[in-house]
Design a protein around this motif. Structure first.
Motif, PDB file in Angstrom:
ATOM      1  N   ASP A 205      50.843  44.279  40.563  1.00 22.53           N
ATOM      2  CA  ASP A 205      50.331  45.310  40.372  1.00 22.53           C
ATOM      3  C   ASP A 205      49.029  45.272  41.286  1.00 22.53           C
ATOM      4  N   VAL A 206      48.500  44.089  41.554  1.00 21.24           N
ATOM      5  CA  VAL A 206      47.337  43.594  42.555  1.00 21.24           C
ATOM      6  C   VAL A 206      47.755  42.538  43.169  1.00 21.24           C
ATOM      7  N   VAL A 207      47.673  42.585  44.439  1.00 24.31           N
ATOM      8  CA  VAL A 207      47.740  41.267  45.155  1.00 24.31           C
ATOM      9  C   VAL A 207      46.437  40.925  46.029  1.00 24.31           C
ATOM     10  N   LEU A 228      48.418  45.778  55.506  1.00 19.55           N
ATOM     11  CA  LEU A 228      50.035  45.440  55.351  1.00 19.55           C
ATOM     12  C   LEU A 228      50.309  45.970  53.989  1.00 19.55           C
ATOM     13  N   VAL A 229      49.725  46.048  52.815  1.00 14.94           N
ATOM     14  CA  VAL A 229      50.262  46.689  51.679  1.00 14.94           C
ATOM     15  C   VAL A 229      49.577  47.867  51.314  1.00 14.94           C
ATOM     16  N   GLU A 230      49.916  48.700  50.318  1.00 14.07           N
ATOM     17  CA  GLU A 230      49.315  49.691  49.842  1.00 14.07           C
ATOM     18  C   GLU A 230      49.087  49.321  48.242  1.00 14.07           C
ATOM     19  N   GLY A 231      48.135  50.152  47.533  1.00  9.09           N
ATOM     20  CA  GLY A 231      47.678  49.962  46.258  1.00  9.09           C
ATOM     21  C   GLY A 231      46.478  48.832  46.379  1.00  9.09           C
ATOM     22  N   PRO A 232      46.050  48.617  45.045  1.00 14.85           N
ATOM     23  CA  PRO A 232      44.817  47.634  45.168  1.00 14.85           C
ATOM     24  C   PRO A 232      45.079  46.157  45.521  1.00 14.85           C
ATOM     25  N   ILE A 233      43.996  45.558  46.201  1.00 16.62           N
ATOM     26  CA  ILE A 233      44.010  44.423  46.591  1.00 16.62           C
ATOM     27  C   ILE A 233      42.820  43.653  45.997  1.00 16.62           C
ATOM     28  N   ALA A 234      42.911  42.271  46.033  1.00 19.24           N
ATOM     29  CA  ALA A 234      41.993  41.523  45.279  1.00 19.24           C
ATOM     30  C   ALA A 234      41.327  40.416  46.526  1.00 19.24           C
ATOM     31  N   ALA A 235      40.111  40.209  46.571  1.00 19.75           N
ATOM     32  CA  ALA A 235      39.083  39.161  47.244  1.00 19.75           C
ATOM     33  C   ALA A 235      38.394  38.290  46.412  1.00 19.75           C
ATOM     34  N   LEU A 236      38.715  37.133  46.214  1.00 17.89           N
ATOM     35  CA  LEU A 236      37.833  36.088  45.729  1.00 17.89           C
ATOM     36  C   LEU A 236      37.477  35.087  46.263  1.00 17.89           C
TER      37      LEU A 236
END
Length: 353
Positions: A205-207, A228-236
């Motif tokens: 769901d999130v990458v 590269l991708v659609e939808g939500p992305i995460a940065a930590l």
């Protein structure tokens, strides 16, 4: 629709992490194996840490089950405490998330096992899968909103983790970690592009990307992921000053380091810690890139998290105590302050204006 996706549709979500390093600094967790025995020894400390992170702006309370898996507990001779430790972690997280005044999501956690190697046997593959399955099972039984599968330097291990989460019918946030090479995973050498496109295809769901890299060296990879991708992305990222030459906190070097193991990582990283203002700047840049799910990994403190929240336009309870230097006796501008104090500061050459 899952609660996490609903929140993300309304705006950015912050997930405060970095528990392991913070608890080690506080004297409740042993560096080395980094197993969170504190869950059994001092659950009240974990409870307070969760509260501190929510107070600072975290929208998610993540259960402290990182490195609380079967193989880690076997290493320290406490495999019999496995389920107890996981359930304590999950219940503490849920307790804080649902306390009066809080409206937080609860996340379970599975992570890198450090067991994957080149030609992995079916027996070991089954063992790793069983590690994920039992932790996901307990998390589902305890009522989490979603599962975070994180810090994978091996694409195939991340894919296996995702499979287990989706078979349990849960929402999945899956993050990979990149050390020196940002073009492929460090353990199995799968390309950046193939790794994330496959994770999305298989239902993540999130990458995103977490750990190892600080703000400066994670941002270029985040920019590539957003394209590269659609939808939500995460940065930590980790809150350390990594560089192009030393892109991971494991690769940082310090000629003055007195660490007995010869390198700053993991217990002598203090000279490299980012300020709260650097974290705020990172957050603004990441938001401009299109990041939706924010957080900080190993080394983060509540003050970092508060700066992240404020940079996103949020005002967590901790903002009540954000700096107000106008009232500082040496640096302030309030008319009630003594001008002689500011003059003395100049004379001592502590500041040059």
């Amino acid at each position: 629709m899952s609660r996490l996706i609903e929140r993300l549709q309304k705006g950015p979500v912050i997930c405060g992490e970095g528990y392991v390093f913070e608890l080690e600094r506080r004297g409740y967790l042993q560096a080395g194996a980094f197993v969170p025995e504190v869950l059994i020894d001092h659950p009240e400390v974990v409870l307070q840490l969760h509260r501190d992170f929510v107070h600072a702006g975290s929208d998610v309370v993540e259960a402290l089950t990182y490195y609380a898996h079967r193989d880690k507990l076997k290493m320290i001779g406490k495999e019999d405490k496995l389920e107890e430790m996981n359930r304590i972690a999950l219940r503490l997280a849920k307790q804080v998330a649902t306390e009066k005044g809080n409206d937080c999501l609860v996340a379970g956690n599975i992570c890198n096992t450090n067991l994957w190697e080149g030609q992995i046997t079916q027996e070991k593959l089954n063992y790793i899968e069983s590690i994920f399955r039992e932790q996901v099972k307990w998390a589902k039984e305890e009522g989490v909103d979603f599962i975070i599968a994180e810090t994978f330097g091996c694409f195939r291990e991340a894919l296996l983790a995702l499979k287990v989460i989706k078979e349990a019918g849960l929402t999945a946030v899956v993050t990979l970690s990149f050390q020196r090479d940002g073009d492929k995973t460090v353990i199995d050498g799968v390309s950046f592009e193939e790794s994330f496109l496959t994770l999305k295809k298989e239902g993540a769901d999130v990458v995103g990307i977490n750990c190892h890299r600080g703000p400066q060296t994670i941002l270029p990879l985040i920019a590539k992921l957003r394209k590269l991708v659609e939808g939500p992305i995460a940065a930590l990222p980790v809150p350390y000053r990594t560089t192009n030459e030393q892109p991971s906190f494991m690769s940082l070097k310090d000629d003055l380091c007195l660490s007995p193991h010869g390198r700053p990582f993991p217990t002598a990283l203090d000279p490299f810690v980012c300020t709260r203002y650097e974290i705020a700047e990172f957050t603004k840049k990441a938001k401009e890139m299109g990041v939706n799910y924010f957080g900080l990994c190993c080394g983060a403190g509540p003050h970092h998290l508060r700066s992240m929240a404020e940079a996103l336009g949020k005002k967590p309870p901790a903002s009540k105590y954000s700096p107000n230097m106008a009232l500082h006796f040496n640096l302030g501008t309030d008319h009630r302050l003594l001008k002689s104090n500011l003059d003395n500061l100049h004379k001592l050459s502590l500041i040059h204006i």
